[in-house]
Design a protein around this motif. Structure first.
Motif, PDB file in Angstrom:
ATOM      1  N   ALA A 153       0.741  -1.047   0.066  1.00 10.57           N
ATOM      2  CA  ALA A 153       0.040   0.025   0.025  1.00 10.57           C
ATOM      3  C   ALA A 153       0.904   1.387   0.173  1.00 10.57           C
ATOM      4  O   ALA A 153       0.364   2.301  -0.354  1.00 10.57           O
ATOM      5  CB  ALA A 153      -0.785  -0.083   1.203  1.00 10.57           C
ATOM      6  N   SER A 154       2.074   1.145   0.617  1.00 14.60           N
ATOM      7  CA  SER A 154       2.807   2.544   0.587  1.00 14.60           C
ATOM      8  C   SER A 154       3.411   2.860  -0.838  1.00 14.60           C
ATOM      9  O   SER A 154       3.856   2.309  -1.475  1.00 14.60           O
ATOM     10  CB  SER A 154       3.903   2.394   1.481  1.00 14.60           C
ATOM     11  OG  SER A 154       5.320   1.972   0.990  1.00 14.60           O
ATOM     12  N   ASP A 155       3.159   4.310  -0.850  1.00 16.62           N
ATOM     13  CA  ASP A 155       3.717   4.875  -2.020  1.00 16.62           C
ATOM     14  C   ASP A 155       5.176   4.896  -2.400  1.00 16.62           C
ATOM     15  O   ASP A 155       5.621   4.750  -3.411  1.00 16.62           O
ATOM     16  CB  ASP A 155       3.467   6.491  -2.029  1.00 16.62           C
ATOM     17  CG  ASP A 155       2.114   6.757  -1.835  1.00 16.62           C
ATOM     18  OD1 ASP A 155       1.409   5.916  -2.421  1.00 16.62           O
ATOM     19  OD2 ASP A 155       1.706   7.947  -1.344  1.00 16.62           O
ATOM     20  N   PHE A 159       4.816  -0.736  -5.659  1.00 19.85           N
ATOM     21  CA  PHE A 159       4.455  -2.011  -5.675  1.00 19.85           C
ATOM     22  C   PHE A 159       4.003  -2.380  -7.048  1.00 19.85           C
ATOM     23  O   PHE A 159       4.223  -3.296  -7.633  1.00 19.85           O
ATOM     24  CB  PHE A 159       3.489  -2.383  -4.430  1.00 19.85           C
ATOM     25  CG  PHE A 159       3.054  -3.725  -4.566  1.00 19.85           C
ATOM     26  CD1 PHE A 159       3.947  -4.669  -4.545  1.00 19.85           C
ATOM     27  CD2 PHE A 159       1.639  -3.905  -4.704  1.00 19.85           C
ATOM     28  CE1 PHE A 159       3.547  -6.050  -4.510  1.00 19.85           C
ATOM     29  CE2 PHE A 159       1.095  -5.544  -5.111  1.00 19.85           C
ATOM     30  CZ  PHE A 159       2.094  -6.184  -4.966  1.00 19.85           C
ATOM     31  N   LEU A 160       3.042  -1.274  -7.564  1.00 18.22           N
ATOM     32  CA  LEU A 160       2.444  -1.811  -8.803  1.00 18.22           C
ATOM     33  C   LEU A 160       3.334  -1.507  -9.741  1.00 18.22           C
ATOM     34  O   LEU A 160       3.190  -2.179 -10.859  1.00 18.22           O
ATOM     35  CB  LEU A 160       1.278  -0.825  -8.864  1.00 18.22           C
ATOM     36  CG  LEU A 160       0.069  -0.964  -7.813  1.00 18.22           C
ATOM     37  CD1 LEU A 160      -1.163  -0.002  -8.107  1.00 18.22           C
ATOM     38  CD2 LEU A 160      -0.541  -2.416  -8.093  1.00 18.22           C
ATOM     39  N   SER A 161       4.363  -0.551  -9.840  1.00 20.59           N
ATOM     40  CA  SER A 161       5.277  -0.379 -10.900  1.00 20.59           C
ATOM     41  C   SER A 161       6.774  -0.745 -10.919  1.00 20.59           C
ATOM     42  O   SER A 161       7.459  -1.048 -11.735  1.00 20.59           O
ATOM     43  CB  SER A 161       5.435   1.142 -11.098  1.00 20.59           C
ATOM     44  OG  SER A 161       5.862   1.769  -9.942  1.00 20.59           O
ATOM     45  N   SER A 162       7.313  -1.246  -9.663  1.00 17.54           N
ATOM     46  CA  SER A 162       8.614  -1.638  -9.454  1.00 17.54           C
ATOM     47  C   SER A 162       8.824  -2.869  -9.933  1.00 17.54           C
ATOM     48  O   SER A 162       8.014  -3.881  -9.906  1.00 17.54           O
ATOM     49  CB  SER A 162       8.899  -1.564  -8.052  1.00 17.54           C
ATOM     50  OG  SER A 162      10.067  -2.354  -7.755  1.00 17.54           O
ATOM     51  N   SER A 163       9.927  -3.241 -10.763  1.00 21.19           N
ATOM     52  CA  SER A 163      10.291  -4.598 -11.438  1.00 21.19           C
ATOM     53  C   SER A 163      10.758  -5.623  -9.961  1.00 21.19           C
ATOM     54  O   SER A 163      10.546  -6.773 -10.498  1.00 21.19           O
ATOM     55  CB  SER A 163      11.490  -4.555 -12.164  1.00 21.19           C
ATOM     56  OG  SER A 163      12.526  -3.938 -11.841  1.00 21.19           O
ATOM     57  N   LEU A 164      11.028  -5.086  -8.991  1.00 20.11           N
ATOM     58  CA  LEU A 164      11.403  -5.889  -7.858  1.00 20.11           C
ATOM     59  C   LEU A 164      10.242  -7.008  -7.638  1.00 20.11           C
ATOM     60  O   LEU A 164      10.707  -8.148  -7.311  1.00 20.11           O
ATOM     61  CB  LEU A 164      11.409  -4.876  -6.537  1.00 20.11           C
ATOM     62  CG  LEU A 164      12.107  -5.504  -5.406  1.00 20.11           C
ATOM     63  CD1 LEU A 164      13.305  -5.909  -5.605  1.00 20.11           C
ATOM     64  CD2 LEU A 164      12.037  -4.414  -4.279  1.00 20.11           C
ATOM     65  N   TYR A 200      -2.886  -5.025  -8.848  1.00 21.16           N
ATOM     66  CA  TYR A 200      -1.649  -5.708  -9.188  1.00 21.16           C
ATOM     67  C   TYR A 200      -1.910  -6.697 -10.273  1.00 21.16           C
ATOM     68  O   TYR A 200      -1.388  -7.083 -11.205  1.00 21.16           O
ATOM     69  CB  TYR A 200      -0.767  -6.212  -8.154  1.00 21.16           C
ATOM     70  CG  TYR A 200       0.351  -6.668  -8.635  1.00 21.16           C
ATOM     71  CD1 TYR A 200       1.587  -5.894  -8.407  1.00 21.16           C
ATOM     72  CD2 TYR A 200       0.855  -7.941  -8.900  1.00 21.16           C
ATOM     73  CE1 TYR A 200       2.813  -6.309  -8.789  1.00 21.16           C
ATOM     74  CE2 TYR A 200       2.042  -8.695  -9.320  1.00 21.16           C
ATOM     75  CZ  TYR A 200       3.155  -7.577  -9.050  1.00 21.16           C
ATOM     76  OH  TYR A 200       4.178  -8.034  -9.625  1.00 21.16           O
ATOM     77  N   ARG A 201      -3.091  -7.591 -10.014  1.00 21.19           N
ATOM     78  CA  ARG A 201      -3.478  -8.853 -10.772  1.00 21.19           C
ATOM     79  C   ARG A 201      -3.783  -8.192 -12.267  1.00 21.19           C
ATOM     80  O   ARG A 201      -3.505  -8.864 -13.265  1.00 21.19           O
ATOM     81  CB  ARG A 201      -4.518  -9.586 -10.344  1.00 21.19           C
ATOM     82  CG  ARG A 201      -4.253 -10.177  -8.937  1.00 21.19           C
ATOM     83  CD  ARG A 201      -3.276 -11.445  -9.220  1.00 21.19           C
ATOM     84  NE  ARG A 201      -4.036 -12.465  -9.681  1.00 21.19           N
ATOM     85  CZ  ARG A 201      -3.403 -13.646 -10.207  1.00 21.19           C
ATOM     86  NH1 ARG A 201      -2.218 -13.360 -10.691  1.00 21.19           N
ATOM     87  NH2 ARG A 201      -4.227 -14.470 -10.523  1.00 21.19           N
ATOM     88  N   ARG A 202      -4.380  -7.130 -12.243  1.00 18.61           N
ATOM     89  CA  ARG A 202      -4.729  -6.579 -13.674  1.00 18.61           C
ATOM     90  C   ARG A 202      -3.650  -6.310 -14.483  1.00 18.61           C
ATOM     91  O   ARG A 202      -3.559  -6.585 -15.676  1.00 18.61           O
ATOM     92  CB  ARG A 202      -5.722  -5.518 -13.388  1.00 18.61           C
ATOM     93  CG  ARG A 202      -7.068  -5.642 -13.987  1.00 18.61           C
ATOM     94  CD  ARG A 202      -8.161  -4.411 -13.494  1.00 18.61           C
ATOM     95  NE  ARG A 202      -8.736  -4.503 -12.270  1.00 18.61           N
ATOM     96  CZ  ARG A 202      -8.899  -3.458 -11.441  1.00 18.61           C
ATOM     97  NH1 ARG A 202      -8.284  -2.598 -11.688  1.00 18.61           N
ATOM     98  NH2 ARG A 202      -9.508  -3.680 -10.107  1.00 18.61           N
ATOM     99  N   LEU A 203      -2.550  -5.826 -13.800  1.00 19.92           N
ATOM    100  CA  LEU A 203      -1.076  -5.475 -14.476  1.00 19.92           C
ATOM    101  C   LEU A 203      -0.318  -6.599 -14.902  1.00 19.92           C
ATOM    102  O   LEU A 203       0.542  -6.675 -15.821  1.00 19.92           O
ATOM    103  CB  LEU A 203      -0.470  -4.518 -13.484  1.00 19.92           C
ATOM    104  CG  LEU A 203      -1.109  -2.987 -13.474  1.00 19.92           C
ATOM    105  CD1 LEU A 203      -0.155  -2.534 -12.167  1.00 19.92           C
ATOM    106  CD2 LEU A 203      -1.059  -2.167 -14.572  1.00 19.92           C
TER     107      LEU A 203
END
Ligand code: C5P
Length: 322
Positions: A153-155, A159-164, A200-203
């Motif tokens: 959840a933290s900016d 989480f949604l964009s990092s390749s990590l 995240y699942r959509r991405l």
């Protein structure tokens, strides 16, 4: 000090902490955010210290690795239930022969453990722990990444964009109230785990992504409390212990790195950040001190492996006869 120096004392107690940490831990011990109910009268009776075998059998008999599936309520009635994996994690993954659990401790720096860690069949890492530019010490293989809902959840974690987060299998968890059913938890999660999960699942629709059933967290918590002589923090176990028990359910042997601090022990919190706090190693919110006592009591390897390599060896739960 003997030739081994100090390895983790399996009777560590919050009374052995420095004054600052002692107060923080006492505060958490007294707070009961999740409404934990201590079973039995009077709280914590004194009990015999169990053998490694007896402790392992408790984990085998009383803890079940469960993940959310679309057939469970309230998810079965929600439009996005089909985003959850159709089968539980234990039917999709393993069995693995040997596994590594890589804590994120600062003492992994200069460990040179990378090759050994990568030689295992499956490697577990936690939260935002990277491998890039730390391969020599932590390896480069990531089979499973266990993440908490705060990281999701933290900016700053992106989480949604990092390749990590986009390689390997993801497993997420969020602290539910102790006695809550899934519907009550769904309506009052600590962090917005479910909205972030759906995004995240959509991405990344093809990446396997499981959510731990909160019952698993509190079953592990109960194993710690039942084997300690004093009240532990009434908060969920740390990712490190949750991940260890998860891997013990999938692997024949589990090696944990720098959960019990080696001779490299340091107040550096994470190997990948310049932030110092003894609470990272000794616990504040999490009952980490007591988790480490329990892991020390179950360790099947020599103390020297802890001291030199920060390595603990635990058998998989399928390998023990109870
Ligand atoms: O901080 P984070 O939870 O991401 O670290 C992963 C796990 O590694 C922790 O949950 C804890 O079990 C373990 N750890 C530790 N000592 C540290 C840092 C992390 O035992 N200094």
């Amino acid at each position: 000090h003997g030739i081994l120096g100090e390895v983790w004392d399996d009777e560590m107690s919050s009374s052995m902490l420095g004054n600052r940490l002692k107060k923080v831990v006492q505060n958490y011990q007294a707070t009961n955010k999740y409404g934990v109910k201590i079973s039995g009268p009077g709280g914590v009776p004194s009990r015999p210290k169990l053998s490694a075998q007896a402790l392992l059998c408790q984990f085998k008999d009383k803890v079940e690795l469960m993940t959310l599936t679309p057939d469970l309520q309230p998810f079965a009635s929600l439009p996005w239930a089909s985003q959850l994996p159709p089968k539980p994690l234990t039917s999709d993954l393993g069995p693995y022969k040997t596994c590594a659990v890589v804590s994120s401790a600062g003492s992994l720096r200069n460990s040179g453990l990378g090759k050994e860690i990568d030689s295992h069949d499956a490697v577990m890492r936690f939260n935002a722990a990277p491998t890039g530019s730390y391969e020599k010490d932590v390896g480069s293989k990531t089979t499973i990444r266990l993440i908490n809902s705060q990281v999701m959840a933290s900016d700053d974690h992106r989480f949604l964009s990092s390749s990590l987060y986009s390689s390997g299998i993801l497993v997420a968890w969020d602290p539910a109230p102790f006695s809550a059913d899934l519907s009550q938890w769904y309506n009052r999660t600590d962090y917005p785990i479910f909205t972030q999960y759906q995004r995240y699942r959509r991405l990344h629709p093809l990446q396997p992504f499981y959510i731990l059933h909160p019952r698993f967290l509190w079953q592990v918590w109960q194993r710690i409390q039942d084997n300690m002589a004093e009240p532990i923090q009434k908060n969920p176990p740390s990712s490190g212990l949750l991940g260890t028990v998860l891997m013990m359910s999938l692997c024949e042997v589990v090696h944990i790195y720098e959960f019990l601090p080696s001779r490299r022990k340091t107040e550096l919190c994470h190997y990948y950040q310049r932030f110092y706090d003894a609470a990272c190693t000794l616990g504040a919110y999490h009952p980490l001190l007591y988790e480490k006592n329990l892991v020390k009591r179950m360790n099947q390897g020599p103390d020297r492996d802890i001291y030199v390599h920060g390595r603990v060896k635990l058998p998989g739960l399928s390998m023990i006869n109870c």
